[in-house]
Design a protein around this motif. Structure first.
Motif, PDB file in Angstrom:
ATOM      1  N   LYS A 149       0.773  -1.318  -0.037  1.00 41.75           N
ATOM      2  CA  LYS A 149       0.005   0.181   0.056  1.00 41.75           C
ATOM      3  C   LYS A 149       0.787   1.483   0.158  1.00 41.75           C
ATOM      4  O   LYS A 149       0.635   2.132  -0.879  1.00 41.75           O
ATOM      5  CB  LYS A 149      -0.850   0.098   1.109  1.00 41.75           C
ATOM      6  N   ALA A 150       1.997   1.086   0.559  1.00 44.83           N
ATOM      7  CA  ALA A 150       2.965   2.357   0.812  1.00 44.83           C
ATOM      8  C   ALA A 150       3.413   2.733  -0.490  1.00 44.83           C
ATOM      9  O   ALA A 150       3.659   3.758  -1.126  1.00 44.83           O
ATOM     10  CB  ALA A 150       4.065   2.133   1.917  1.00 44.83           C
ATOM     11  N   ALA A 151       3.987   1.443  -1.160  1.00 43.33           N
ATOM     12  CA  ALA A 151       4.581   1.720  -2.384  1.00 43.33           C
ATOM     13  C   ALA A 151       3.369   2.223  -3.382  1.00 43.33           C
ATOM     14  O   ALA A 151       3.793   3.251  -4.253  1.00 43.33           O
ATOM     15  CB  ALA A 151       4.939   0.318  -3.128  1.00 43.33           C
ATOM     16  N   SER A 152       2.140   1.913  -3.308  1.00 42.77           N
ATOM     17  CA  SER A 152       1.005   2.514  -4.202  1.00 42.77           C
ATOM     18  C   SER A 152       1.100   3.754  -3.965  1.00 42.77           C
ATOM     19  O   SER A 152       0.499   4.503  -4.961  1.00 42.77           O
ATOM     20  CB  SER A 152      -0.376   1.512  -4.361  1.00 42.77           C
ATOM     21  N   LEU A 153       1.511   4.202  -2.992  1.00 43.29           N
ATOM     22  CA  LEU A 153       1.100   5.792  -2.676  1.00 43.29           C
ATOM     23  C   LEU A 153       2.397   6.490  -2.732  1.00 43.29           C
ATOM     24  O   LEU A 153       2.395   7.808  -2.273  1.00 43.29           O
ATOM     25  CB  LEU A 153       0.628   5.991  -1.119  1.00 43.29           C
ATOM     26  N   GLY A 154       3.574   5.922  -3.112  1.00 43.58           N
ATOM     27  CA  GLY A 154       4.815   6.564  -3.260  1.00 43.58           C
ATOM     28  C   GLY A 154       5.606   6.921  -2.079  1.00 43.58           C
ATOM     29  O   GLY A 154       6.256   7.750  -1.982  1.00 43.58           O
ATOM     30  N   GLN A 155       5.327   5.895  -1.185  1.00 41.59           N
ATOM     31  CA  GLN A 155       5.960   6.236   0.269  1.00 41.59           C
ATOM     32  C   GLN A 155       6.724   4.954   0.918  1.00 41.59           C
ATOM     33  O   GLN A 155       6.446   4.043   0.214  1.00 41.59           O
ATOM     34  CB  GLN A 155       4.805   6.467   1.409  1.00 41.59           C
ATOM     35  N   THR A 156       7.544   5.258   1.713  1.00 44.29           N
ATOM     36  CA  THR A 156       8.271   3.913   2.191  1.00 44.29           C
ATOM     37  C   THR A 156       7.360   3.295   3.197  1.00 44.29           C
ATOM     38  O   THR A 156       6.538   4.053   3.880  1.00 44.29           O
ATOM     39  CB  THR A 156       9.426   4.202   2.901  1.00 44.29           C
ATOM     40  N   PRO A 157       7.515   2.146   3.548  1.00 43.61           N
ATOM     41  CA  PRO A 157       6.430   1.539   4.520  1.00 43.61           C
ATOM     42  C   PRO A 157       6.774   1.998   6.080  1.00 43.61           C
ATOM     43  O   PRO A 157       5.682   2.369   6.527  1.00 43.61           O
ATOM     44  CB  PRO A 157       7.099   0.023   4.682  1.00 43.61           C
ATOM     45  N   SER A 158       7.886   2.420   6.458  1.00 35.87           N
ATOM     46  CA  SER A 158       7.886   3.310   7.719  1.00 35.87           C
ATOM     47  C   SER A 158       7.051   4.622   7.691  1.00 35.87           C
ATOM     48  O   SER A 158       6.511   4.850   8.678  1.00 35.87           O
ATOM     49  CB  SER A 158       9.262   3.420   8.225  1.00 35.87           C
ATOM     50  N   LYS A 159       7.448   5.483   6.686  1.00 35.67           N
ATOM     51  CA  LYS A 159       6.428   6.845   6.464  1.00 35.67           C
ATOM     52  C   LYS A 159       4.832   6.462   6.463  1.00 35.67           C
ATOM     53  O   LYS A 159       4.579   7.001   6.948  1.00 35.67           O
ATOM     54  CB  LYS A 159       7.146   7.446   5.391  1.00 35.67           C
ATOM     55  N   TYR A 160       4.628   5.463   5.702  1.00 34.37           N
ATOM     56  CA  TYR A 160       3.156   5.209   5.558  1.00 34.37           C
ATOM     57  C   TYR A 160       2.683   4.509   6.928  1.00 34.37           C
ATOM     58  O   TYR A 160       1.566   5.102   7.340  1.00 34.37           O
ATOM     59  CB  TYR A 160       2.897   3.929   4.622  1.00 34.37           C
ATOM     60  N   MET A 161       3.481   3.710   7.610  1.00 36.86           N
ATOM     61  CA  MET A 161       2.993   3.349   9.047  1.00 36.86           C
ATOM     62  C   MET A 161       3.142   4.394  10.047  1.00 36.86           C
ATOM     63  O   MET A 161       1.934   4.403  10.653  1.00 36.86           O
ATOM     64  CB  MET A 161       3.751   1.977   9.510  1.00 36.86           C
ATOM     65  N   ALA A 162       3.847   5.041   9.901  1.00 37.81           N
ATOM     66  CA  ALA A 162       4.015   6.478  11.004  1.00 37.81           C
ATOM     67  C   ALA A 162       2.744   7.350  10.470  1.00 37.81           C
ATOM     68  O   ALA A 162       2.135   7.832  11.369  1.00 37.81           O
ATOM     69  CB  ALA A 162       5.402   7.197  10.447  1.00 37.81           C
ATOM     70  N   ALA A 163       2.379   7.558   9.344  1.00 44.12           N
ATOM     71  CA  ALA A 163       1.215   8.137   9.061  1.00 44.12           C
ATOM     72  C   ALA A 163       0.034   7.761   9.542  1.00 44.12           C
ATOM     73  O   ALA A 163      -0.888   8.421  10.162  1.00 44.12           O
ATOM     74  CB  ALA A 163       1.134   8.564   7.441  1.00 44.12           C
ATOM     75  N   LEU A 164      -0.088   6.527   9.440  1.00 40.45           N
ATOM     76  CA  LEU A 164      -1.428   5.764   9.941  1.00 40.45           C
ATOM     77  C   LEU A 164      -1.414   5.683  11.185  1.00 40.45           C
ATOM     78  O   LEU A 164      -2.659   5.863  12.011  1.00 40.45           O
ATOM     79  CB  LEU A 164      -1.440   4.109   9.599  1.00 40.45           C
TER      80      LEU A 164
END
Length: 174
Positions: A149-164
């Motif tokens: 999901k992070a990749a589909s949004l152009g983010q790294t996994p840690s940045k995506y999880m941090a945003a969540l």
């Protein structure tokens, strides 16, 4: 307790990287990746992006994912074989990374090996069982879904999880 395997081939790779980095030569043009363990691990395009663009937490999570995957595919695999297979899979990803300088490639290989050894040491000390990938308590399948999901949004996994987590914390505070 198992003895930690030596990694003669990984050391040779790192020395070659240092040579090419110091000479200014193109790493990908003269870089030789290990044959031992080659083909045992397949790196997806999403994983390759995390390996070349992700931060330390992302790297550690992907390494743990590789270890867990290898251990589930080959029960009883020894730590030396895990090290060889992971290095053989990671090396070409870094060698072919156009966005990294020779010095950055060298640094990434050294860092990968260090984190890989740390994760293997952690497995040894925990009795060899690891079903947790990230620095938080989530399962491998959840981490992989978050990574994709992070990749589909152009983010790294840690940045995506941090945003969540930031959103969840904000919502909880209302």
């Amino acid at each position: 307790m198992p003895v930690f395997p030596s990694s003669k081939r990984a050391t040779q790779i790192c020395c070659a990287l240092l040579f090419f980095a110091s000479s200014g030569a193109s790493i990908a043009a003269g870089f030789e990746c290990p044959e031992i363990g080659k083909g045992e691990v397949r790196i997806s395009p999403v994983q390759a992006k995390v390996f070349t663009e992700g931060n330390s937490a992302d790297l550690a999570n992907e390494i743990t994912s590789l270890i867990v995957s290898l251990k589930s595919q080959r029960p009883g695999i020894d730590y030396s074989s895990i090290l060889n297979a992971a290095m053989a899979a990671y090396c070409p990803v870094i060698a072919d990374a156009k966005n990294l300088s020779a010095q950055e490639k060298s640094s990434r290989i050294w860092k990968f090996e260090a984190v890989l050894r740390e994760r293997l040491a952690s497995l040894i000390s925990s009795g060899g069982d690891s079903s947790i990938l990230a620095q938080v308590d989530i399962s491998p399948k959840v981490y992989e879904a978050l990574r994709d999901k992070a990749a589909s949004l152009g983010q790294t996994p840690s940045k995506y999880m941090a945003a969540l987590l930031d959103k969840a914390a904000s919502d909880a505070g209302q």
